[in-house]
Design a protein around this motif. Sequence first.
Motif, PDB file in Angstrom:
ATOM      1  N   ASP A   1       5.832  13.431   2.590  1.00  0.00           N
ATOM      2  CA  ASP A   1       5.919  14.884   2.817  1.00  0.00           C
ATOM      3  C   ASP A   1       7.314  15.401   2.471  1.00  0.00           C
ATOM      4  O   ASP A   1       7.463  16.463   1.849  1.00  0.00           O
ATOM      5  CB  ASP A   1       5.583  15.207   4.274  1.00  0.00           C
ATOM      6  CG  ASP A   1       4.111  14.983   4.596  1.00  0.00           C
ATOM      7  OD1 ASP A   1       3.303  14.908   3.645  1.00  0.00           O
ATOM      8  OD2 ASP A   1       3.782  14.875   5.794  1.00  0.00           O
ATOM      9  N   SER A   2       8.332  14.657   2.873  1.00  0.00           N
ATOM     10  CA  SER A   2       9.711  15.069   2.562  1.00  0.00           C
ATOM     11  C   SER A   2       9.964  15.039   1.057  1.00  0.00           C
ATOM     12  O   SER A   2      10.631  15.911   0.506  1.00  0.00           O
ATOM     13  CB  SER A   2      10.707  14.153   3.277  1.00  0.00           C
ATOM     14  OG  SER A   2      10.593  14.263   4.677  1.00  0.00           O
ATOM     15  N   HIS A   3       9.414  14.036   0.401  1.00  0.00           N
ATOM     16  CA  HIS A   3       9.561  13.917  -1.057  1.00  0.00           C
ATOM     17  C   HIS A   3       8.908  15.111  -1.753  1.00  0.00           C
ATOM     18  O   HIS A   3       9.494  15.720  -2.650  1.00  0.00           O
ATOM     19  CB  HIS A   3       8.921  12.605  -1.505  1.00  0.00           C
ATOM     20  CG  HIS A   3       8.945  12.376  -2.986  1.00  0.00           C
ATOM     21  ND1 HIS A   3      10.104  12.147  -3.685  1.00  0.00           N
ATOM     22  CD2 HIS A   3       7.933  12.347  -3.900  1.00  0.00           C
ATOM     23  CE1 HIS A   3       9.815  11.981  -4.972  1.00  0.00           C
ATOM     24  NE2 HIS A   3       8.516  12.094  -5.119  1.00  0.00           N
ATOM     25  N   ARG A   4       7.706  15.460  -1.325  1.00  0.00           N
ATOM     26  CA  ARG A   4       7.010  16.605  -1.928  1.00  0.00           C
ATOM     27  C   ARG A   4       7.762  17.909  -1.661  1.00  0.00           C
ATOM     28  O   ARG A   4       7.885  18.755  -2.549  1.00  0.00           O
ATOM     29  CB  ARG A   4       5.599  16.700  -1.356  1.00  0.00           C
ATOM     30  CG  ARG A   4       4.673  15.571  -1.772  1.00  0.00           C
ATOM     31  CD  ARG A   4       3.283  15.774  -1.203  1.00  0.00           C
ATOM     32  NE  ARG A   4       2.401  14.667  -1.547  1.00  0.00           N
ATOM     33  CZ  ARG A   4       1.131  14.593  -1.177  1.00  0.00           C
ATOM     34  NH1 ARG A   4       0.610  15.563  -0.457  1.00  0.00           N
ATOM     35  NH2 ARG A   4       0.391  13.572  -1.534  1.00  0.00           N
ATOM     36  N   ALA A   5       8.249  18.054  -0.443  1.00  0.00           N
ATOM     37  CA  ALA A   5       8.994  19.275  -0.100  1.00  0.00           C
ATOM     38  C   ALA A   5      10.253  19.391  -0.951  1.00  0.00           C
ATOM     39  O   ALA A   5      10.626  20.484  -1.388  1.00  0.00           O
ATOM     40  CB  ALA A   5       9.341  19.270   1.386  1.00  0.00           C
ATOM     41  N   ARG A   6      10.911  18.274  -1.201  1.00  0.00           N
ATOM     42  CA  ARG A   6      12.120  18.287  -2.023  1.00  0.00           C
ATOM     43  C   ARG A   6      11.780  18.674  -3.459  1.00  0.00           C
ATOM     44  O   ARG A   6      12.527  19.412  -4.114  1.00  0.00           O
ATOM     45  CB  ARG A   6      12.781  16.911  -1.964  1.00  0.00           C
ATOM     46  CG  ARG A   6      14.218  16.893  -2.451  1.00  0.00           C
ATOM     47  CD  ARG A   6      14.849  15.534  -2.217  1.00  0.00           C
ATOM     48  NE  ARG A   6      15.076  15.263  -0.808  1.00  0.00           N
ATOM     49  CZ  ARG A   6      14.387  14.368  -0.087  1.00  0.00           C
ATOM     50  NH1 ARG A   6      13.435  13.665  -0.646  1.00  0.00           N
ATOM     51  NH2 ARG A   6      14.651  14.181   1.180  1.00  0.00           N
ATOM     52  N   LEU A   7      10.648  18.185  -3.965  1.00  0.00           N
ATOM     53  CA  LEU A   7      10.201  18.573  -5.299  1.00  0.00           C
ATOM     54  C   LEU A   7       9.979  20.079  -5.375  1.00  0.00           C
ATOM     55  O   LEU A   7      10.348  20.738  -6.347  1.00  0.00           O
ATOM     56  CB  LEU A   7       8.905  17.842  -5.652  1.00  0.00           C
ATOM     57  CG  LEU A   7       9.013  16.381  -6.071  1.00  0.00           C
ATOM     58  CD1 LEU A   7       7.627  15.757  -6.135  1.00  0.00           C
ATOM     59  CD2 LEU A   7       9.689  16.234  -7.406  1.00  0.00           C
ATOM     60  N   THR A   8       9.365  20.612  -4.318  1.00  0.00           N
ATOM     61  CA  THR A   8       9.088  22.046  -4.290  1.00  0.00           C
ATOM     62  C   THR A   8      10.380  22.847  -4.269  1.00  0.00           C
ATOM     63  O   THR A   8      10.517  23.853  -4.975  1.00  0.00           O
ATOM     64  CB  THR A   8       8.235  22.392  -3.056  1.00  0.00           C
ATOM     65  OG1 THR A   8       7.014  21.642  -3.106  1.00  0.00           O
ATOM     66  CG2 THR A   8       7.909  23.875  -3.028  1.00  0.00           C
ATOM     67  N   ARG A   9      11.356  22.410  -3.470  1.00  0.00           N
ATOM     68  CA  ARG A   9      12.632  23.123  -3.406  1.00  0.00           C
ATOM     69  C   ARG A   9      13.377  23.073  -4.730  1.00  0.00           C
ATOM     70  O   ARG A   9      14.104  23.999  -5.080  1.00  0.00           O
ATOM     71  CB  ARG A   9      13.516  22.531  -2.297  1.00  0.00           C
ATOM     72  CG  ARG A   9      13.022  22.828  -0.896  1.00  0.00           C
ATOM     73  CD  ARG A   9      14.128  22.579   0.109  1.00  0.00           C
ATOM     74  NE  ARG A   9      14.566  21.200   0.110  1.00  0.00           N
ATOM     75  CZ  ARG A   9      14.036  20.240   0.874  1.00  0.00           C
ATOM     76  NH1 ARG A   9      13.027  20.537   1.679  1.00  0.00           N
ATOM     77  NH2 ARG A   9      14.505  19.006   0.836  1.00  0.00           N
ATOM     78  N   GLN A  10      13.162  21.991  -5.489  1.00  0.00           N
ATOM     79  CA  GLN A  10      13.826  21.857  -6.781  1.00  0.00           C
ATOM     80  C   GLN A  10      13.022  22.526  -7.900  1.00  0.00           C
ATOM     81  O   GLN A  10      13.377  22.412  -9.071  1.00  0.00           O
ATOM     82  CB  GLN A  10      14.024  20.369  -7.116  1.00  0.00           C
ATOM     83  CG  GLN A  10      14.968  19.641  -6.176  1.00  0.00           C
ATOM     84  CD  GLN A  10      16.401  20.061  -6.390  1.00  0.00           C
ATOM     85  OE1 GLN A  10      16.776  20.488  -7.457  1.00  0.00           O
ATOM     86  NE2 GLN A  10      17.211  19.958  -5.346  1.00  0.00           N
TER      87      GLN A  10
ATOM     88  N   SER B   1       5.717   5.687   4.977  1.00  0.00           N
ATOM     89  CA  SER B   1       5.159   6.625   5.951  1.00  0.00           C
ATOM     90  C   SER B   1       4.725   7.921   5.279  1.00  0.00           C
ATOM     91  O   SER B   1       5.233   8.318   4.225  1.00  0.00           O
ATOM     92  CB  SER B   1       6.196   6.929   7.041  1.00  0.00           C
ATOM     93  OG  SER B   1       7.289   7.653   6.494  1.00  0.00           O
ATOM     94  N   GLY B   2       3.784   8.594   5.919  1.00  0.00           N
ATOM     95  CA  GLY B   2       3.368   9.902   5.440  1.00  0.00           C
ATOM     96  C   GLY B   2       4.497  10.911   5.502  1.00  0.00           C
ATOM     97  O   GLY B   2       4.586  11.807   4.656  1.00  0.00           O
ATOM     98  N   ALA B   3       5.376  10.763   6.491  1.00  0.00           N
ATOM     99  CA  ALA B   3       6.504  11.693   6.621  1.00  0.00           C
ATOM    100  C   ALA B   3       7.436  11.588   5.421  1.00  0.00           C
ATOM    101  O   ALA B   3       7.974  12.589   4.947  1.00  0.00           O
ATOM    102  CB  ALA B   3       7.267  11.396   7.912  1.00  0.00           C
ATOM    103  N   ALA B   4       7.639  10.368   4.911  1.00  0.00           N
ATOM    104  CA  ALA B   4       8.501  10.194   3.741  1.00  0.00           C
ATOM    105  C   ALA B   4       7.908  10.875   2.518  1.00  0.00           C
ATOM    106  O   ALA B   4       8.623  11.515   1.741  1.00  0.00           O
ATOM    107  CB  ALA B   4       8.712   8.706   3.468  1.00  0.00           C
TER     108      ALA B   4
ATOM    109  N   ASN C   1       0.837  -1.186   0.000  1.00  0.00           N
ATOM    110  CA  ASN C   1       0.000   0.000   0.000  1.00  0.00           C
ATOM    111  C   ASN C   1       0.879   1.246   0.000  1.00  0.00           C
ATOM    112  O   ASN C   1       1.923   1.283   0.648  1.00  0.00           O
ATOM    113  CB  ASN C   1      -0.926   0.022   1.223  1.00  0.00           C
ATOM    114  CG  ASN C   1      -1.966  -1.074   1.185  1.00  0.00           C
ATOM    115  OD1 ASN C   1      -2.575  -1.322   0.148  1.00  0.00           O
ATOM    116  ND2 ASN C   1      -2.183  -1.738   2.312  1.00  0.00           N
ATOM    117  N   GLY C   2       0.436   2.268  -0.724  1.00  0.00           N
ATOM    118  CA  GLY C   2       1.189   3.520  -0.797  1.00  0.00           C
ATOM    119  C   GLY C   2       0.930   4.424   0.380  1.00  0.00           C
ATOM    120  O   GLY C   2       0.107   4.123   1.238  1.00  0.00           O
ATOM    121  N   PRO C   3       1.633   5.561   0.453  1.00  0.00           N
ATOM    122  CA  PRO C   3       2.667   5.971  -0.492  1.00  0.00           C
ATOM    123  C   PRO C   3       3.944   5.143  -0.333  1.00  0.00           C
ATOM    124  O   PRO C   3       4.258   4.695   0.762  1.00  0.00           O
ATOM    125  CB  PRO C   3       2.929   7.430  -0.107  1.00  0.00           C
ATOM    126  CG  PRO C   3       2.607   7.492   1.355  1.00  0.00           C
ATOM    127  CD  PRO C   3       1.467   6.543   1.554  1.00  0.00           C
TER     128      PRO C   3
END
Length: 233
Positions: free
Chosen positions: A216-225, A211-214, A66-68
């Motif tokens: 969230d970190s992935h999305r935040a990294r996309l935003t920073r890039q 995890s949801g935290a992972a 199951n995702g994410p």
Amino acid sequence: MFLEILLGVTAWQLVTRKKRPSFGNLFRPKSTDRSATLGKAGEAKAHAALRDSLTALCGADYHLFNGPIIIEHAPGADFPTAEIDHLAVTPFGIFVFETKNWSGYVGPASVPGFLTRTDRDGNAQERRSPLKQNRTKVAFFRGRLPSLWPVAGAGLLVSDDAHLSPALHSDLLALSDLPHWLRARRDSYGGMPPVDVQKAAGGIALLIDTSGAAMDSHRARLTRQNLPFRFPQ
């Protein structure tokens, strides 16, 4: 004096009117919200189809994560993580699925690694192929799991209004193609020893983060890039 007050009130009304959102804007869905809704609906549809097909083919002897699902495929790089839509473990292999909720006619593109989606009005757009997006994810598991456990990837186009060109690679599937594709994978596995599903799922669990935290970190990294978050639409 009265004229100055009148002018001041008028100016204040103009400023507040400019800043005040209309009720139409308040309730009009944003394009990103629509993309998220379509993406989630497509993933849920694909997950249900995978579960039904795998149960029919394998009984209870499979594992569907199951995702994410986040993997760190390039530690130390500027963009080290990737998202996986669906990940299945079966007795005849491990499969990574990239889901798209595209509608219209989907065919080859002039640029390698891309597909052309043409809508009903004849408007054509080139989009990155799910197989291209899956390449590093498949390579990640092939490089970290025993070679006796074959790893393959496929692109799932889940919209009922998606029509696939016969010229496309056989790993690009409509949902109706999924049962046949899985049977073909089982048959090509031949007489090899079956994958120990429980052991393989346990090994994969050490390589992924659900995890949801992972996420969230992935999305935040996309935003920073300055990269848009990818919804599977």
